[in-house]
Enzyme design. Structure first.
Site, mmCIF file in Angstrom:
data_model
loop_
_atom_site.group_PDB
_atom_site.id
_atom_site.type_symbol
_atom_site.label_atom_id
_atom_site.label_comp_id
_atom_site.label_asym_id
_atom_site.label_seq_id
_atom_site.Cartn_x
_atom_site.Cartn_y
_atom_site.Cartn_z
ATOM 1 N N GLU A 62 0.835 -1.190 0.000
ATOM 2 C CA GLU A 62 0.000 0.000 0.000
ATOM 3 C C GLU A 62 0.873 1.245 0.000
ATOM 4 O O GLU A 62 1.721 1.413 0.893
ATOM 5 C CB GLU A 62 -0.910 0.031 1.226
ATOM 6 C CG GLU A 62 -1.990 -1.033 1.224
ATOM 7 C CD GLU A 62 -2.989 -0.864 2.364
ATOM 8 O OE1 GLU A 62 -4.035 -1.525 2.332
ATOM 9 O OE2 GLU A 62 -2.709 -0.062 3.290
ATOM 10 N N CYS A 63 0.689 2.097 -1.001
ATOM 11 C CA CYS A 63 1.335 3.404 -1.074
ATOM 12 C C CYS A 63 2.857 3.284 -0.992
ATOM 13 O O CYS A 63 3.505 3.025 -1.996
ATOM 14 C CB CYS A 63 0.784 4.333 0.003
ATOM 15 S SG CYS A 63 1.035 6.088 -0.371
#
Length: 778
Positions: A324-325
């Site tokens: 994530e990210c």
């Protein structure tokens, strides 16, 4: 609920300080944050000593807000919830959905309004009155005035307000939390975070009305609902797959409920630090790369090619991976031109544009986490961009993110408590994956119970691995040792026995000189024990001696703070071995606790090898006459004579007599006898005290340096400190400094290392090396 009319008013300062102040006052408190923020909960965790948690109706649904609050606050006296933005600011276009006011209404929490009065006077009262009148369902119980200046202005505001003032905090720039391009700097990245939170707590306790705030908290009614239970949200997998979760300074963003769901599914969650660890955790079957600031640490991440290569091999081999990210950026080919893992076939770079959105994403394809058409709520918050769009999600009509059957990478942050099916699919995939076998492994010793600090030290290395006092031996001790070597007679231990007995104030029959502590452990192990117990983590030699003698040893692990819970000792144990102060933790157990272990038919053996480093030898039992208790001492470390095996045991005379009958003749060599005699005099006692005081000063200097750098460590009473260095142990070795690995001690893992106490100049060299080596933090 700590709220404000707008962002920037000081909610985090007040909420964090309030948590710290209440905890210091003896209350058990839990910290919560409205919205998807990861940074503020990090400060809440430092202040409260519990995980900081988020309450976000968009991410998890309205129906889970109360259960998650009750879950996070289990066992707490009160919960402090920090709001987000302005009190009524929520997701755009939704009339305040997921706002602070929305969560206050769901949790029926009274609101304390924080007002920055630095450039205002009576207008502050108008703002407060407007906030109070805007929504009659929200109970604003009082205000805290922040960044106050003159007393006259504060009094002017007080007269204008129509609600209680619960505190006035003066302006103090030293307590400001520094910003970064996405907001505050995470607590894990600030060396002074612990000190900062402590100062916040002191300021809040001084300037706020804690009794008044507690009275406000008591206005909150009982909530209908039951605490969220991850076990009720997920099915256990048949195996116990290892999930490697990225941590350290570059990867600080993840929700604690994610790990709790995975643990409830039967997974073993193991943290690793991509900045310092050379390989993924052993047996990895799943990888979770959360958010953070890899763009800030891109160069340092890239230098750890060993870990990047190992990660790339694992993902390519099909180890299920969620990113994530920051995790997405780490898996790209390059980040701002710096080579990354190369799993996702795109490049990423910093952008002038901040992407901040609170979307509902629709899955475009079947993948590791999703099935086509499914919708997931999440948030994005980043100032980087990738060179091309993917096909994992559709957000606002645009495809984004990247996914396959075995990995999923996108900018979207998802709170898995709101979508537990994602955790289930990840756990199922990990359970079905073959464990990753790393080609880059810090191989533990073949016989961990026999591993010694000497194996860590070596030519050219600054030695923080071996616990021998580094000062010179006393002249009188050197003379005694040389005289013993020159003596051509066989050694006679009788003078040593008499000298030690006189020194301890015990009858001679209660003392037995030995060839170091090692012989004492071996003599004890040769008894016919039915149920021997060793309390761990502690020095492993007695455990090894018992196993070598053919015993099956029962291990009792200390609590998470590394102290012993006596109720964990089996009633049927007829031998208990415990260290005091314990090697490698430095924990000094109360003498009363050890006495409580006495039972008829049971022998309690206390390894006091490092007790002479404790000023006054508080909690020692070596001079007490107790039935069924034997204390073992060693001279090796304190007197800088590792080549001379000199020690003794003292205690129950019947046990001493049994052990003496087993002892090999002349086992205590001449130099050991001479050392025991020389070190049992009043002159030696005075010098032993001086050495103990010096060790204490050196230890304080080391602990201060570790604390300043935010490195987790165990409070120590010994000439060593147990610290959580992670993979930095190996990096320090590359820099020419040896510390003692701790994963050979039962109950500790490879993130821990034991650091021997050394004089301040040597310690400063260690701390400088730590500063130059990327460090995992607590």
């Amino acid at each position: 609920m700590v709220a404000a009319p707008s962002t920037g008013q000081g909610k985090t300062t007040i909420a964090t300080g309030l948590l710290a102040a209440l905890r210091a006052a003896g209350h058990e408190v839990s910290g919560h944050k409205v919205g998807p923020d990861y940074i503020d909960p990090g400060y809440h965790a430092l202040a409260s000593g519990r995980p900081g948690r988020n309450l976000d109706p968009h991410l998890v649904g309205e129906e889970r807000i109360v259960p998650l609050l009750l879950h996070g606050a289990l066992g707490a006296d009160l919960a402090v919830i920090e709001g987000v933005m302005g009190l009524h600011d929520g997701r755009l276009g939704t009339d305040g959905f997921a706002s602070t006011a929305h969560v206050a209404a769901l949790t029926r929490s009274p609101v304390v309004l924080v007002l920055d009065i630095a450039r205002q006077s009576r207008s502050v009262a108008a703002v407060a009155a407007g906030m109070a009148a805007y929504d009659p369902n929200i109970d604003i119980a009082g205000v805290v005035l922040n960044r106050a200046g003159s007393d006259r202005n504060v009094e002017e505001i007080r007269r204008a307000l129509s609600m209680p003032v619960l505190g006035v905090l003066p302006s103090d720039e030293d307590l400001a939390t520094p910003s970064r391009h996405l907001g505050l700097v995470p607590a894990a990245e600030r060396h002074d975070s612990v000190a900062l939170v402590g100062r916040l707590g002191e300021q809040v306790a001084k300037y706020l009305d804690l009794d008044g705030l507690l009275a406000v908290a008591r206005l909150a009614p009982e909530l209908d609902g039951v605490p969220w239970d991850p076990a009720s949200e997920i099915r256990r997998v048949p195996g116990r797959p290892v999930i490697a979760v990225a941590g350290g300074r570059a990867f600080t963003f993840r929700y604690p409920e994610t790990e709790e769901l995975l643990a409830a599914a039967g997974c073993e969650v193991v943290a690793f630090d991509p900045l310092v660890d050379r390989a993924l955790p052993a047996g990895t079957q799943g990888i979770y790369l959360g958010g953070g600031f890899p763009e800030v640490y891109a160069a340092e991440l890239a230098t750890n090619r060993s870990l990047i290569d190992d990660l790339g091999v694992a993902v390519a081999a099909g180890i299920p991976t969620v990113a994530e990210c920051a995790g997405l950026l780490y898996l790209t080919e390059t980040l701002d031109g710096v080579e990354m893992a190369g799993v996702v076939p795109v490049s990423a770079e910093m952008s002038d544009r901040l992407t901040l959105r609170y979307p509902t994403a629709t899955a475009l394809t079947d993948s590791l986490l999703t099935r086509a058409g499914e919708q997931v709520t999440g948030h994005e918050f980043h100032k980087t961009s990738v060179a091309s769009d993917g096909d994992a999600w559709e957000i606002d009509g645009v495809p984004t993110g990247f996914s396959t059957d075995t990995w999923h990478a996108s900018y979207l942050h998802v709170h898995w408590a709101g979508h537990p099916v994602l955790a289930q699919r990840f756990a199922d995939a990990a359970n079905n994956a073959s464990p990753h076998i790393s080609m880059v492994v810090d191989v533990p010793p073949v016989e961990p119970l026999r591993h010694h600090g000497d194996a860590e030290a070596g030519a050219g290395l600054l030695d923080f691995a071996v616990n021998v006092y580094v000062g010179e031996r006393p002249v009188w001790l050197d003379r005694a040792l040389h005289a013993a070597i020159d003596d051509t007679a066989y050694p006679d231990a009788a003078p040593a026995r008499a000298a030690v007995a006189r020194h301890l104030g015990r009858p001679v029959g209660e003392v037995l000189p030995t060839a170091g502590a090692a012989e004492a452990f071996t003599l004890i192990a040769r008894q016919p024990w039915r149920h021997p117990v060793v309390v761990h983590p502690q020095f492993t030699e007695p455990h090894a001696a018992l196993e070598q003698a053919g015993h099956v040893v029962d291990t009792v692990l200390c609590r998470s703070d590394l102290t012993l819970d006596p109720s964990e000792i089996p009633d049927g144990a007829d031998l208990i071995v415990i260290g005091n102060p314990t090697n490698p933790t430095g924990v000094l157990h109360p003498a009363s606790l050890i006495r409580s272990l006495q039972r008829p038919g049971r022998l309690v053996v206390v390894d006091e090898a490092f007790m002479d480093a404790v000023p006054g030898e508080v909690e020692s039992l070596v001079r007490e006459r107790l039935d069924g208790v034997i204390v073992i001492r060693s001279l090796t470390k304190h007197w800088s004579i590792p080549g001379v095996r000199a020690g003794y045991l003292a205690g129950d005379p019947q046990v001493v007599d049994q052990l003496a009958r087993l002892q090999t003749p002349w086992s205590a060599a001449g130099p050991a006898v001479a050392a025991l005699v020389a070190c049992s005099t009043a002159r030696a006692a005075d010098e032993a005290t001086d050495r103990a005081l010096a060790i204490g000063r050196w230890r304080d200097h080391l602990i201060a340096g570790l604390t300043e750098r935010g490195i987790e460590h165990v409070p120590s009473s010994a000439p060593f400190v147990l610290a959580r260095l992670g993979g930095a142990r190996l990096s320090l070795r590359d820099a020419g400094i040896a510390v003692r690995r701790a994963d050979t001690f039962p109950g500790l893992d490879s993130t821990w290392a034991r650091i021997a106490v050394r004089p301040e100049p040597m310690t400063d060299r260690l701390l400088t090396a730590i500063d130059q080596t990327p460090q995992p933090t607590s």
